[in-house]
Design a protein around this motif. Structure first.
Motif, PDB file in Angstrom:
ATOM      1  N   LYS A  38       0.815  -1.216   0.000  1.00  8.67           N
ATOM      2  CA  LYS A  38       0.000   0.000   0.000  1.00  8.67           C
ATOM      3  C   LYS A  38       0.846   1.262   0.000  1.00  8.67           C
ATOM      4  O   LYS A  38       0.406   2.324  -0.423  1.00  8.67           O
ATOM      5  CB  LYS A  38      -0.930  -0.023   1.218  1.00  8.67           C
ATOM      6  CG  LYS A  38      -2.043   1.013   1.177  1.00  8.67           C
ATOM      7  CD  LYS A  38      -3.009   0.798   2.324  1.00  8.67           C
ATOM      8  CE  LYS A  38      -4.191   1.752   2.224  1.00  8.67           C
ATOM      9  NZ  LYS A  38      -5.157   1.543   3.330  1.00  8.67           N
ATOM     10  N   THR A  39       2.064   1.159   0.475  1.00  3.78           N
ATOM     11  CA  THR A  39       2.909   2.342   0.622  1.00  3.78           C
ATOM     12  C   THR A  39       3.650   2.695  -0.659  1.00  3.78           C
ATOM     13  O   THR A  39       4.291   3.736  -0.729  1.00  3.78           O
ATOM     14  CB  THR A  39       3.937   2.120   1.750  1.00  3.78           C
ATOM     15  OG1 THR A  39       4.696   0.937   1.475  1.00  3.78           O
ATOM     16  CG2 THR A  39       3.233   1.977   3.089  1.00  3.78           C
ATOM     17  N   GLU A  40       3.569   1.839  -1.655  1.00  2.00           N
ATOM     18  CA  GLU A  40       4.253   2.105  -2.920  1.00  2.00           C
ATOM     19  C   GLU A  40       3.246   2.247  -4.050  1.00  2.00           C
ATOM     20  O   GLU A  40       2.220   1.581  -4.066  1.00  2.00           O
ATOM     21  CB  GLU A  40       5.225   0.967  -3.256  1.00  2.00           C
ATOM     22  CG  GLU A  40       6.350   0.795  -2.254  1.00  2.00           C
ATOM     23  CD  GLU A  40       7.251  -0.376  -2.621  1.00  2.00           C
ATOM     24  OE1 GLU A  40       7.028  -0.955  -3.711  1.00  2.00           O
ATOM     25  OE2 GLU A  40       8.146  -0.710  -1.832  1.00  2.00           O
ATOM     26  N   LYS A  41       3.553   3.128  -5.005  1.00  2.00           N
ATOM     27  CA  LYS A  41       2.684   3.274  -6.164  1.00  2.00           C
ATOM     28  C   LYS A  41       2.879   2.094  -7.110  1.00  2.00           C
ATOM     29  O   LYS A  41       3.958   1.531  -7.220  1.00  2.00           O
ATOM     30  CB  LYS A  41       2.982   4.586  -6.890  1.00  2.00           C
ATOM     31  CG  LYS A  41       2.478   5.818  -6.139  1.00  2.00           C
ATOM     32  CD  LYS A  41       2.385   7.025  -7.052  1.00  2.00           C
ATOM     33  CE  LYS A  41       1.705   8.180  -6.340  1.00  2.00           C
ATOM     34  NZ  LYS A  41       1.509   9.340  -7.242  1.00  2.00           N
ATOM     35  N   VAL A  42       1.790   1.720  -7.771  1.00  2.00           N
ATOM     36  CA  VAL A  42       1.830   0.603  -8.712  1.00  2.00           C
ATOM     37  C   VAL A  42       2.385   1.120 -10.035  1.00  2.00           C
ATOM     38  O   VAL A  42       1.781   1.995 -10.653  1.00  2.00           O
ATOM     39  CB  VAL A  42       0.432  -0.009  -8.911  1.00  2.00           C
ATOM     40  CG1 VAL A  42       0.485  -1.150  -9.922  1.00  2.00           C
ATOM     41  CG2 VAL A  42      -0.139  -0.480  -7.577  1.00  2.00           C
ATOM     42  N   GLY A  73      -2.088  -0.086  -3.457  1.00  2.00           N
ATOM     43  CA  GLY A  73      -1.574   1.272  -3.603  1.00  2.00           C
ATOM     44  C   GLY A  73      -2.146   1.991  -4.809  1.00  2.00           C
ATOM     45  O   GLY A  73      -2.920   1.425  -5.583  1.00  2.00           O
ATOM     46  N   GLU A  74      -1.763   3.244  -4.978  1.00  2.00           N
ATOM     47  CA  GLU A  74      -2.216   4.035  -6.121  1.00  2.00           C
ATOM     48  C   GLU A  74      -1.433   3.653  -7.370  1.00  2.00           C
ATOM     49  O   GLU A  74      -0.297   3.210  -7.293  1.00  2.00           O
ATOM     50  CB  GLU A  74      -2.028   5.531  -5.838  1.00  2.00           C
ATOM     51  CG  GLU A  74      -2.850   6.067  -4.680  1.00  2.00           C
ATOM     52  CD  GLU A  74      -2.619   7.558  -4.469  1.00  2.00           C
ATOM     53  OE1 GLU A  74      -1.960   8.180  -5.328  1.00  2.00           O
ATOM     54  OE2 GLU A  74      -3.090   8.084  -3.456  1.00  2.00           O
ATOM     55  N   LEU A  75      -2.057   3.850  -8.511  1.00  2.00           N
ATOM     56  CA  LEU A  75      -1.384   3.612  -9.778  1.00  2.00           C
ATOM     57  C   LEU A  75      -0.703   4.889 -10.256  1.00  2.00           C
ATOM     58  O   LEU A  75      -1.232   6.002 -10.051  1.00  2.00           O
ATOM     59  CB  LEU A  75      -2.373   3.145 -10.854  1.00  2.00           C
ATOM     60  CG  LEU A  75      -2.604   1.629 -10.968  1.00  2.00           C
ATOM     61  CD1 LEU A  75      -3.341   1.113  -9.740  1.00  2.00           C
ATOM     62  CD2 LEU A  75      -3.375   1.303 -12.239  1.00  2.00           C
ATOM     63  N   THR A  76       0.447   4.748 -10.892  1.00  2.00           N
ATOM     64  CA  THR A  76       1.063   5.895 -11.544  1.00  2.00           C
ATOM     65  C   THR A  76       0.211   6.256 -12.761  1.00  2.00           C
ATOM     66  O   THR A  76      -0.567   5.431 -13.255  1.00  2.00           O
ATOM     67  CB  THR A  76       2.494   5.575 -12.002  1.00  2.00           C
ATOM     68  OG1 THR A  76       2.438   4.545 -13.004  1.00  2.00           O
ATOM     69  CG2 THR A  76       3.351   5.107 -10.827  1.00  2.00           C
ATOM     70  N   GLU A  80      -2.081   3.658 -14.998  1.00  2.00           N
ATOM     71  CA  GLU A  80      -3.515   3.852 -15.184  1.00  2.00           C
ATOM     72  C   GLU A  80      -3.869   3.877 -16.671  1.00  2.00           C
ATOM     73  O   GLU A  80      -4.855   3.275 -17.107  1.00  2.00           O
ATOM     74  CB  GLU A  80      -3.957   5.147 -14.499  1.00  2.00           C
ATOM     75  CG  GLU A  80      -5.381   5.602 -14.800  1.00  2.00           C
ATOM     76  CD  GLU A  80      -6.464   4.707 -14.205  1.00  2.00           C
ATOM     77  OE1 GLU A  80      -7.649   5.009 -14.400  1.00  2.00           O
ATOM     78  OE2 GLU A  80      -6.125   3.696 -13.557  1.00  2.00           O
ATOM     79  N   ARG A  92      -9.468  -2.665  -5.443  1.00  2.00           N
ATOM     80  CA  ARG A  92      -8.781  -2.650  -4.158  1.00  2.00           C
ATOM     81  C   ARG A  92      -9.064  -3.942  -3.382  1.00  2.00           C
ATOM     82  O   ARG A  92     -10.142  -4.530  -3.527  1.00  2.00           O
ATOM     83  CB  ARG A  92      -9.214  -1.437  -3.332  1.00  2.00           C
ATOM     84  CG  ARG A  92      -8.837  -0.112  -3.964  1.00  2.00           C
ATOM     85  CD  ARG A  92      -9.063   1.039  -3.005  1.00  2.00           C
ATOM     86  NE  ARG A  92      -8.255   0.875  -1.806  1.00  2.00           N
ATOM     87  CZ  ARG A  92      -6.963   1.189  -1.720  1.00  2.00           C
ATOM     88  NH1 ARG A  92      -6.329   1.648  -2.781  1.00  2.00           N
ATOM     89  NH2 ARG A  92      -6.311   1.032  -0.593  1.00  2.00           N
TER      90      ARG A  92
END
Length: 224
Positions: A38-42, A73-76, A80, A92
C-alpha cells in the motif's frame, strides 16, 4: 484444467517469477495480478506484465479473459493509462473482501454471471473499483428489501393474530412499515415466492387456487 503450473490454481505453484498471480476458467475466464504493497505506487510494469504473461501462457485465450489487477496502492499515471487501454479492472483488496464476505454470508446473493457485464464493460482502470462497489451496494439494497419484507410478514401475523397471511394483508402491512421502496402486488408476490423457497426458508407458503390466494407464514428472520 490447464496443467501449466504458471497458471494453475495450486497456491504453491501459481504466480512467482514468470507466473500469473491468479487465473480461473469457470464460470468465465479471469486473469490477474496482485500488488499488495500500500505504501508504494503501482508502476506501469504491473499492467504491462499482465499483458506479457497472459499472452505468453494463455495465448489466444488471453483476449477473452476478464482482466483484474488487485492493487492496494495508487497507480502511476502511466500504469492507469495502460490499464485502461487494455481493459483491466483495478480493484482494491477491500472491495474483493467485501465481495467475498457477502458471498460467504449470503451464498445466493452474488450472481457471477450478472457480475460479468460489470467487469467486461467500462469504466476500466481505477474507476472499475467504484463500479464493483456499486454492484455490491445494489446486492445489499436487495437484501435489505427482502429482510424488510420478511419482517413485514412477521409483523402482519402478530397484528392480526393469524398464522397465515394473504398477499393483500402483507402488502398493506409492508406499506405501513415505512419501506425504502414501494412494491406492486405482483412484484411482492414474486419476492414472497423466492423467500418461501426451500433453498431460502425464511417464509412458508400455502398455495392457493391462484397467486392472489396464496398464504404465507413466518419461519425465520433474514438478518442483514
Amino acid at each position: 484444467s490447464n496443467p501449466n503450473p504458471k497458471i494453475s490454481l495450486d497456491p504453491d505453484a501459481t504466480g512467482g517469477a514468470g507466473g500469473l498471480d491468479f487465473y480461473c476458467e469457470t464460470p468465465y475466464p479471469v486473469v490477474g495480478e496482485c500488488k499488495a504493497t500500500k505504501t508504494e505506487k503501482v508502476p506501469d510494469g504491473t499492467p504491462a506484465q499482465l499483458v506479457k504473461l497472459g499472452k505468453k501462457h494463455l495465448q489466444n485465450h488471453y483476449d477473452t479473459c476478464i482482466k483484474i489487477i488487485l492493487a492496494a496502492g495508487e497507480l502511476t499515471p502511466d500504469a492507469e493509462q495502460t490499464a485502461k487501454g487494455n481493459e483491466m479492472n483495478v480493484i482494491r483488496p477491500e472491495t474483493l473482501q467485501r465481495l467475498v464476505e457477502l458471498k460467504a454470508q449470503y451464498p445466493g446473493s452474488i450472481d457471477l454471471l450478472k457480475l460479468k457485464p460489470c467487469l467486461e464493460n467500462q469504466p476500466f482502470g481505477i474507476d472499475a473499483d467504484r463500479k464493483v462497489n456499486d454492484y455490491i451496494d445494489r446486492i445489499e439494497s436487495d437484501l435489505k428489501l427482502r429482510s424488510h419484507l420478511v419482517q413485514a410478514v412477521h409483523t402482519t401475523l402478530e397484528r392480526t393474530k393469524l398464522d397465515r397471511a394473504n398477499i393483500d394483508s402483507i402488502h398493506a402491512g409492508y406499506a405501513m412499515s415505512q419501506p425504502s421502496r414501494s412494491l406492486k402486488l405482483e412484484e411482492m408476490h414474486e419476492l414472497l415466492i423466492e423467500l418461501s423457497s426451500p433453498l431460502t426458508g425464511y417464509l412458508g407458503r400455502e398455495k392457493g387456487k391462484d397467486w392472489k390466494s396464496d398464504r404465507f407464514y413466518f419461519i425465520r428472520d433474514l438478518t442483514v
